[in-house]
Write an enzyme that holds these catalytic residues in place. Structure first.
Site, PDB file in Angstrom:
ATOM      1  N   HIS A   1      -2.083   0.662   7.116  1.00  0.00           N
ATOM      2  CA  HIS A   1      -2.444   0.876   5.721  1.00  0.00           C
ATOM      3  C   HIS A   1      -2.096   2.307   5.326  1.00  0.00           C
ATOM      4  CE1 HIS A   1      -4.356  -0.055   1.993  1.00  0.00           C
ATOM      5  NE2 HIS A   1      -5.309   0.844   2.137  1.00  0.00           N
TER       6      HIS A   1
ATOM      7  N   CYS B   1       0.809  -1.221   0.000  1.00  0.00           N
ATOM      8  CA  CYS B   1       0.000   0.000   0.000  1.00  0.00           C
ATOM      9  C   CYS B   1       0.842   1.270   0.000  1.00  0.00           C
ATOM     10  CB  CYS B   1      -0.977  -0.008   1.176  1.00  0.00           C
ATOM     11  SG  CYS B   1      -0.195  -0.141   2.800  1.00  0.00           S
TER      12      CYS B   1
ATOM     13  N   ASP C   1      -7.953   5.597  -2.003  1.00  0.00           N
ATOM     14  CA  ASP C   1      -7.159   4.408  -1.663  1.00  0.00           C
ATOM     15  C   ASP C   1      -6.744   3.728  -2.968  1.00  0.00           C
ATOM     16  OD1 ASP C   1      -6.195   1.906  -0.919  1.00  0.00           O
ATOM     17  OD2 ASP C   1      -7.735   1.575   0.593  1.00  0.00           O
TER      18      ASP C   1
END
Length: 125
Positions: free
Chosen positions: A61, A18, A77
């Protein structure tokens, strides 16, 4: 990839975690003149019934916020290809991962020790 992998390397590899997707997205946004910042946080561990867990659940994250003059900061995201919602718990934001590292420190001693970390995020009633 590793914590010190640069965005250009992750882009060349066409894979990563991520933080890599966030760093590549930030570089692309800044490259076309958009203000963008790195966000660190967590994802809800238990998805709604019938939905898969998002990538990054059960760990820290990273995602991105870009500045839109008429709307303010828009959170995206890139790892999960979605607009950030209530399943994302924000901890900090900065220019890049180095600004918002969730843990920093020094371990002194002999031998090797590899920390194992897991996170469970649940909604409060």
């Amino acid at each position: 990839t590793r914590v010190d992998t640069r965005a250009v390397e992750a882009f060349r590899l066409r894979r990563g975690v991520c933080q890599d997707f966030a760093q590549v997205f930030i570089a692309a946004c800044r490259g076309i003149g958009l203000a963008a910042r790195y966000v660190s946080g967590y994802l809800l561990t238990q998805p709604p019934p019938g939905q898969p867990k998002l990538i990054g659940a059960d760990a820290s994250h990273a995602w991105v916020e870009i500045w839109c003059p008429r709307q303010g900061w828009l959170a995206l995201d890139p790892t999960n290809n979605l607009v950030v919602g209530q399943d994302h718990a924000l901890l900090a934001w900065g220019r890049d991962q180095a600004d918002v590292a969730p843990l920093r420190g020094v371990i002194r001693g002999g031998g090797q020790a590899w920390p194992q970390v897991s996170v469970t995020v649940t909604a409060l009633p």
